[in-house]
Enzyme design. Structure first.
Site, PDB file in Angstrom:
ATOM      1  N   LEU A 114      17.255  17.610  46.449  1.00  0.00           N
ATOM      2  CA  LEU A 114      18.045  17.030  48.064  1.00  0.00           C
ATOM      3  C   LEU A 114      17.384  17.497  48.414  1.00  0.00           C
ATOM      4  O   LEU A 114      17.172  18.003  49.326  1.00  0.00           O
ATOM      5  CB  LEU A 114      19.285  17.667  47.425  1.00  0.00           C
ATOM      6  CG  LEU A 114      20.084  18.372  46.349  1.00  0.00           C
ATOM      7  CD1 LEU A 114      21.543  18.636  46.759  1.00  0.00           C
ATOM      8  CD2 LEU A 114      21.055  16.829  45.867  1.00  0.00           C
ATOM      9  N   ASP A 115      17.791  15.857  49.451  1.00  0.00           N
ATOM     10  CA  ASP A 115      17.793  15.794  50.836  1.00  0.00           C
ATOM     11  C   ASP A 115      17.302  17.294  51.550  1.00  0.00           C
ATOM     12  O   ASP A 115      18.619  17.625  51.009  1.00  0.00           O
ATOM     13  CB  ASP A 115      17.365  14.813  51.427  1.00  0.00           C
ATOM     14  CG  ASP A 115      17.411  13.670  50.920  1.00  0.00           C
ATOM     15  OD1 ASP A 115      15.984  13.382  50.354  1.00  0.00           O
ATOM     16  OD2 ASP A 115      18.114  12.453  51.213  1.00  0.00           O
ATOM     17  N   LYS A 116      16.715  17.377  52.615  1.00  0.00           N
ATOM     18  CA  LYS A 116      17.404  18.743  53.898  1.00  0.00           C
ATOM     19  C   LYS A 116      18.390  18.858  54.164  1.00  0.00           C
ATOM     20  O   LYS A 116      19.833  19.442  53.586  1.00  0.00           O
ATOM     21  CB  LYS A 116      16.277  18.069  55.012  1.00  0.00           C
ATOM     22  CG  LYS A 116      16.670  19.838  55.979  1.00  0.00           C
ATOM     23  CD  LYS A 116      15.726  19.692  57.355  1.00  0.00           C
ATOM     24  CE  LYS A 116      16.645  20.781  58.340  1.00  0.00           C
ATOM     25  NZ  LYS A 116      15.742  20.561  59.235  1.00  0.00           N
TER      26      LYS A 116
END
Length: 330
Positions: free
Chosen positions: A167-169
């Site tokens: 998942l993106d940050k």
């Protein structure tokens, strides 16, 4: 279609019997060698794409890493990810034993939704980077996992032990992590086959005209801004997102998104393409990002076939506080 009756591997025989030598251990696997011959229909394909399609147990990034580290030979010679194939080419891939981890365990709290001897499902908080990389050598999810788990799969290499997907940050929500190589291979194959259920919630700008729909638009690297992705008509990779508006106001809408593929930034790119970017997204809608602490995207639900039991498992991650506060403005 889901093959829920698929036979489970012989886990106990495959599992390493070596005792743990420290507070954590990467699941070790014997060196694996695979040989393939490029068929006619593979002519003109990039080497990394061919291998990613032919070997779904490996992610494309892992394939590229193996090629760069000289574990892939094309007709007996050193290869590059971008090399183009010809019919009849010989491709040999060697999967090395996992390298020794040089990341340090860190006592970072984790919200665990489920855990057994094969995998762990967590609710990742926004702001937490998944694995070490340029600019983030510590304080990542991997560091937290090394503290929490006594064993992780080594297929992802020393930088990404256990990491099956990312998942993106600034995206919160459900993530599954593999504790052994058998679970990792099975889960990776499910992601590659697109049999994993992935449902997100997004707060987007404006009132959407349609209550539901499907976005099928290829996604590729932006031709100018190389850190961004964009809808690409010719050189992009196929991507499909179903969406349904759950609530709508004059300034924002709450949208449920179901992913049928897993391209980088897929939901963010597709919704931006519709003219309704995710609120708080500093990359794709910087003018709308100032009023919110991060992009309002949450991996709400995750479902997959358990690698050992073949039973379908479903998980739901509660909404984080910042998302609820933004949502309350609707």
């Amino acid at each position: 279609m889901l093959n829920k009756a698929a036979a489970a591997p012989n886990w106990d025989r495959a599992r390493s019997e070596a005792p743990l030598t420290s507070s954590f251990n990467v699941q070790q696997s014997e060196q694996t060698k695979l040989s393939l011959v490029a068929p006619k229909q593979a002519a003109g394909l990039r080497l990394d794409r061919f291998l990613a399609n032919a070997l779904p147990q490996f992610s494309r990034s892992r394939i590229q890493q193996l090629i760069r580290e000289n574990f892939v030979k094309l007709n007996g010679e050193k290869a590059r990810p971008r090399d183009l194939l010809h019919a009849g080419d010989d491709v040999d891939l060697t999967e090395p034993p996992p390298a020794k981890i040089d990341n340090q365990p860190e006592n970072i709290p984790l919200e665990v939704l489920f855990e057994d001897r094969d995998l762990i499902v967590i609710n990742k908080p926004a702001g937490l980077v998944v694995h070490p990389g340029a600019g983030h050598r510590e304080h990542t999810l991997v560091n937290a996992l090394l503290h929490h788990c006594t064993e992780l799969s080594g297929i992802g290499g020393k930088e990404r032990p256990g990491i099956v997907h990312r998942l993106d940050k600034d995206t919160s929500g459900c993530m599954v992590v593999a504790k052994n190589d058998e679970a990792h291979r099975d889960l990776s194959a499910q992601f590659a086959e697109r049999s994993v259920e992935k449902i997100y919630l997004a707060l987007v700008a404006g009132k959407m005209r349609r209550g539901s729909g499907t976005i099928e638009a290829k996604i590729g690297r932006h031709p100018v801004h190389r850190q961004r992705m964009a809808v690409a008509v010719t050189r992009g990779r196929s991507a499909k997102t179903e969406y349904r508006v759950l609530r709508s106001g004059s300034e924002m809408s709450l949208v449920e998104c179901r992913l049928h593929s897993g391209r980088t930034h897929q939901i963010r790119v597709h919704l931006h393409h519709l003219g309704h970017p995710v609120l708080g997204d500093r990359v794709y809608a910087p003018k709308l990002a100032k009023i919110l602490p991060r992009q309002m995207l949450h991996a709400w639900k995750l479902g997959f076939r358990h690698p050992r039991t073949a039973k379908w498992q479903s998980f739901e991650a509660p909404l984080p506080t910042d998302f609820e506060q933004a949502f309350s403005k609707l």
